[in-house]
Scaffold this motif. Structure first.
Motif, PDB file in Angstrom:
ATOM      1  N   UNK B 306      20.029  55.685  19.876  1.00  0.00           N
ATOM      2  CA  UNK B 306      20.839  54.681  20.570  1.00  0.00           C
ATOM      3  C   UNK B 306      20.423  53.270  20.195  1.00  0.00           C
ATOM      4  N   UNK B 307      19.097  53.065  20.213  1.00  0.00           N
ATOM      5  CA  UNK B 307      18.577  51.701  20.062  1.00  0.00           C
ATOM      6  C   UNK B 307      18.975  51.068  18.729  1.00  0.00           C
ATOM      7  N   UNK B 308      18.817  51.787  17.615  1.00  0.00           N
ATOM      8  CA  UNK B 308      19.039  51.121  16.322  1.00  0.00           C
ATOM      9  C   UNK B 308      20.492  50.721  16.077  1.00  0.00           C
ATOM     10  N   UNK B 309      21.441  51.653  16.251  1.00  0.00           N
ATOM     11  CA  UNK B 309      22.824  51.184  16.088  1.00  0.00           C
ATOM     12  C   UNK B 309      23.211  50.162  17.152  1.00  0.00           C
ATOM     13  N   UNK B 310      22.706  50.345  18.377  1.00  0.00           N
ATOM     14  CA  UNK B 310      23.026  49.399  19.455  1.00  0.00           C
ATOM     15  C   UNK B 310      22.535  48.004  19.124  1.00  0.00           C
ATOM     16  N   UNK B 311      21.265  47.919  18.711  1.00  0.00           N
ATOM     17  CA  UNK B 311      20.706  46.609  18.356  1.00  0.00           C
ATOM     18  C   UNK B 311      21.471  45.984  17.202  1.00  0.00           C
ATOM     19  N   UNK B 312      21.893  46.826  16.252  1.00  0.00           N
ATOM     20  CA  UNK B 312      22.637  46.283  15.115  1.00  0.00           C
ATOM     21  C   UNK B 312      23.937  45.641  15.584  1.00  0.00           C
ATOM     22  N   UNK B 313      24.643  46.325  16.490  1.00  0.00           N
ATOM     23  CA  UNK B 313      25.878  45.744  17.023  1.00  0.00           C
ATOM     24  C   UNK B 313      25.581  44.404  17.680  1.00  0.00           C
ATOM     25  N   UNK B 314      24.559  44.378  18.530  1.00  0.00           N
ATOM     26  CA  UNK B 314      24.202  43.140  19.219  1.00  0.00           C
ATOM     27  C   UNK B 314      23.891  42.049  18.207  1.00  0.00           C
ATOM     28  N   UNK B 315      23.083  42.402  17.197  1.00  0.00           N
ATOM     29  CA  UNK B 315      22.688  41.404  16.197  1.00  0.00           C
ATOM     30  C   UNK B 315      23.909  40.851  15.468  1.00  0.00           C
ATOM     31  N   UNK B 316      24.828  41.739  15.060  1.00  0.00           N
ATOM     32  CA  UNK B 316      26.014  41.270  14.326  1.00  0.00           C
ATOM     33  C   UNK B 316      26.825  40.317  15.192  1.00  0.00           C
ATOM     34  N   UNK B 317      27.131  40.743  16.408  1.00  0.00           N
ATOM     35  CA  UNK B 317      27.989  39.918  17.263  1.00  0.00           C
ATOM     36  C   UNK B 317      27.324  38.591  17.585  1.00  0.00           C
ATOM     37  N   UNK B 318      26.027  38.632  17.825  1.00  0.00           N
ATOM     38  CA  UNK B 318      25.300  37.390  18.104  1.00  0.00           C
ATOM     39  C   UNK B 318      25.374  36.443  16.909  1.00  0.00           C
ATOM     40  N   UNK B 319      25.111  36.983  15.719  1.00  0.00           N
ATOM     41  CA  UNK B 319      25.141  36.159  14.510  1.00  0.00           C
ATOM     42  C   UNK B 319      26.533  35.565  14.300  1.00  0.00           C
ATOM     43  N   UNK B 320      27.554  36.406  14.497  1.00  0.00           N
ATOM     44  CA  UNK B 320      28.922  35.923  14.312  1.00  0.00           C
ATOM     45  C   UNK B 320      29.212  34.788  15.282  1.00  0.00           C
TER      46      UNK B 320
END
Lengths: 339, 340
Positions: B306-320
């Motif tokens: 859960x954590x790795x794909x979840x964090x990736x989503x958060x990171x992408x949206x935050x960066x965007x």
């Protein structure tokens, strides 16, 4: 008399508003001859701008509506041209210079690009470097220094006077035969005004375009124009050559306009205004529109709107006043200056 | 004619530029005479160019000095870079099943652990980024173009056309995303990322259409538009040559933010099983998969799923969003001042 370049006959323009119909231009007729400069003066809301914007179909419709009239220009009626034909006239045969150079240039496009657009709109096949060369030449003609550098600059890098020069250059890109300048110097300070007028004179000589100069500055009229139209509440109240209008005005409104100006040669404590306020264009007074403010007004003025009739001051001089003869010998502040 | 401004010499090409004046203040060059000349010399000595700056070069400068935007940009370059070069970055194939290593936590061989079929989670995340990125970028571009055209036409022409287009927009805005997607996937069968993207576009153009319409409504009344009209420009030219460039700022910002939102919505839909269907890995699908196998055979939690794909989503949206904010600040032409 040569053929008139532009003949406007009985132009009526109305605007529909919530309060009623605004009669902005009410039966205006005049002619313009090739190469001449016609000044249109009058206070705000007298229909100066609207009467010329109507020619180019630049009145937003609705709420505006051209009720009647013809405007013959080179054998065509401008008021009845199709949208596409009208577009070919705009900026090509008839060009316009607007009042406020600060807002009439697009802030995100370079000045050179915008001037080039004026050419490309009408001559899409023109080569880019030919367009650029022409634009640079035009900028030089209107007195923009470093035209090559200025070409790539944006409007915010231009001062007000420079922008108006650029606007003039834009108007003359396609060598129009009619140039309409709508208060071209109103937004500029006095020293820059003089420069811009100078440029306009030079441009007129260069292009030999007939010019309609809309202004409320009588000084500019005296300096630039051959003939003058004085407008009041959508009507032409007096017309004549610059010389006769200033020397022997025959309409009480014209006299009032001139007398309300300060005179630089005398120390004046008070200016002499025209009493009252301009009438509402929705609800014009019956009879002569000027009668509520007129020092000559009497019963006849309240009932009959006087036609624009020739007066014996000079060729082509006409006044819309029942009692214009009573004004013979009445001098305006400028009578001596002109004579 | 007496123009007071020098027509020759170093001041001439930049007489409206802010630089000579600012430099004079910053450099404290207060020469009693010819101070302007002194300031200019000083400017040149400092190696500052006196070239005229366009709006875009100012915007670029503001953007590159915006710290958060830079963080977002770098982050996105890394994450999307991994997605684009997924084949090179990932050590395994995303479908490679290894039943001897199921549900293992992060190790040297499998950085993000493995899933219930022994597939490498890192590989799946990287390919998931690729899918999500495709969805985000595709949705942003297509919906921007669609919204732009609809908004421009509505705002420019006004009247009944505007009314019609805006009512259609309102209608689309009232449609419930989930219900429509449910129906759509049922009708169109198994969803791959392009199908999901198209459905998302159908919902995403409305925002941009409204923004663009608003700007067009106000800009079409501008004097420069009238001036262009008076010089003979037709409707298309007025709309796309004269008005459109003035709307680019908000449009770019909106499009950027749409990338983030689209990725988020796609992840949510996939998580709910209405979006992209396995085996195509998307970040939402991965989180959903994690739900299926909450425990390792030995009874531990499978947090890495859960954590790795979840964090990736958060990171992408935050960066965007950082990037979008930076662009918003940079493209606002009323902002001349630089800020961090």
């Amino acid at each position: 008399m040569p053929e008139p370049l532009l003949a406007i006959d009985n132009l009526v323009v109305e605007f529909k508003t919530e309060d009623g119909i605004v009669h902005a231009v009410d039966g205006v007729s005049y002619e313009l001859y090739p190469g001449e400069t016609l000044g249109i003066v009058g206070e705000s809301g007298s229909g100066k701008s609207v009467s010329t914007l109507a020619l180019l179909g630049l009145i937003p419709q609705p709420p505006g509506r051209i009720v009647s009239g013809t405007a013959m220009f080179k054998g065509r009626d401008l008021l009845r041209l199709k949208k596409k034909e009208l577009r070919r006239v705009r900026g090509n045969e008839v060009a316009m210079i607007f009042q406020d150079p600060m807002t009439s240039l697009n802030p995100v496009l370079s000045v050179g690009f915008q001037l080039g657009e004026a050419i490309k709109t009408h001559f899409p096949d023109e080569k880019d470097d030919a367009v650029k060369k022409r634009v640079v030449d035009l900028l030089r003609l209107v007195g923009v220094p470093n035209a090559e550098t200025r070409f790539n600059q944006y409007p915010h890098e231009f001062s007000g006077g420079m922008r108006q020069r650029a606007m003039i250059a834009m108007a003359i890109t396609n060598s129009p035969s009619l140039l309409i300048a709508d208060e071209p110097t109103t937004a500029l300070d006095v020293t820059i005004q003089a420069q811009v007028l100078e440029v306009m004179k030079r441009v007129q000589q260069e292009t030999e375009a007939a010019t309609i100069l809309i202004t409320h500055d009588l000084g500019i009229v005296a300096e630039m124009c051959d003939r003058v139209l004085v407008m009041y509440a959508g009507h032409i109240v007096e017309t004549g050559t610059v010389e006769t209008i200033f020397r022997a005005p025959r309409h009480p409104y014209t006299i009032g306009l001139m007398n309300s100006l300060p005179k630089l040669t005398e120390d004046e404590e008070w200016l002499e205004p025209i009493t009252g306020a301009p009438p509402s264009l929705i609800d014009l007074p019956p009879g002569c529109p000027f009668h509520p403010r007129c020092f000559l007004a009497r019963e006849k003025c309240r009932q009959e709107n006087p036609p624009l009739a020739p007066v014996d001051v000079g060729a082509g001089h006409a006044s819309a006043c029942h009692f214009s003869e009573e004004l013979i010998g009445r001098k305006s502040k400028f009578s001596e200056a002109v004579a | 004619m007496t123009d007071l401004r020098p027509t020759q010499g170093p001041m001439a090409p930049s007489d409206d530029s802010v630089f000579p004046a600012t430099q004079a203040i910053e450099g404290e060059v207060i020469a009693p005479e010819g101070s302007i000349v002194a300031a200019v010399d000083d400017t040149q000595a400092a190696g500052l160019e006196l070239k005229a700056r366009s709006q875009w070069s100012y915007a670029r400068m503001r953007f590159f000095r915006h710290r958060l935007a830079m963080v977002g940009l770098v982050g996105l370059v890394i994450i999307f870079g991994a997605g684009i070069f997924a084949g090179v970055v990932s050590p395994y194939s995303y479908a490679e099943i290894d039943l001897t290593h199921i549900l293992q936590g992060p190790t040297h061989a499998h950085w993000f652990g493995t899933d219930a079929l022994g597939r490498d989670q890192f590989t799946r995340v990287v390919w998931g980024i690729r899918t999500s990125m495709e969805v985000g970028v595709f949705v942003a571009i297509v919906s921007t173009v669609v919204g732009l055209i609809i908004g421009a036409v509505a705002g420019y022409y006004g009247g009944w056309l505007d009314n019609l287009l805006m009512r259609v927009t309102d209608l689309v805005l009232t449609l419930p995303l989930l219900a429509v997607l449910l129906t759509a996937t049922a009708l169109l069968g198994q969803g791959n990322q392009w199908r999901v993207s198209l459905i998302l576009v159908f919902f995403f153009w409305t925002g941009i259409a409204r923004v663009v319409r608003g700007i067009f409504l106000s800009l079409r009344e501008k004097e420069y538009v009238e001036a262009a009209k008076a010089s003979g420009a037709g409707d298309a030219r007025l709309m796309f040559r004269h008005i459109l460039p003035n709307t680019l700022g908000p449009i770019v910002v909106n499009a950027t933010l749409a990338v983030g939102t689209a990725i988020l919505v796609e992840a949510a839909l996939s998580f709910l099983n209405f979006g992209i269907k396995p085996p195509t890995p998307s970040l939402g699908v991965l989180v959903n998969d994690a739900q299926q196998s909450p425990q390792t055979p030995t009874g531990g939690t499978t947090w890495w799923l859960t954590i790795f794909p979840g964090l990736t989503i958060v990171a992408i949206v935050l960066c965007v969003n950082f990037l979008g904010d930076g662009l918003r600040d940079a493209l606002d032409p009323t902002q001349r001042r630089m800020r961090a």
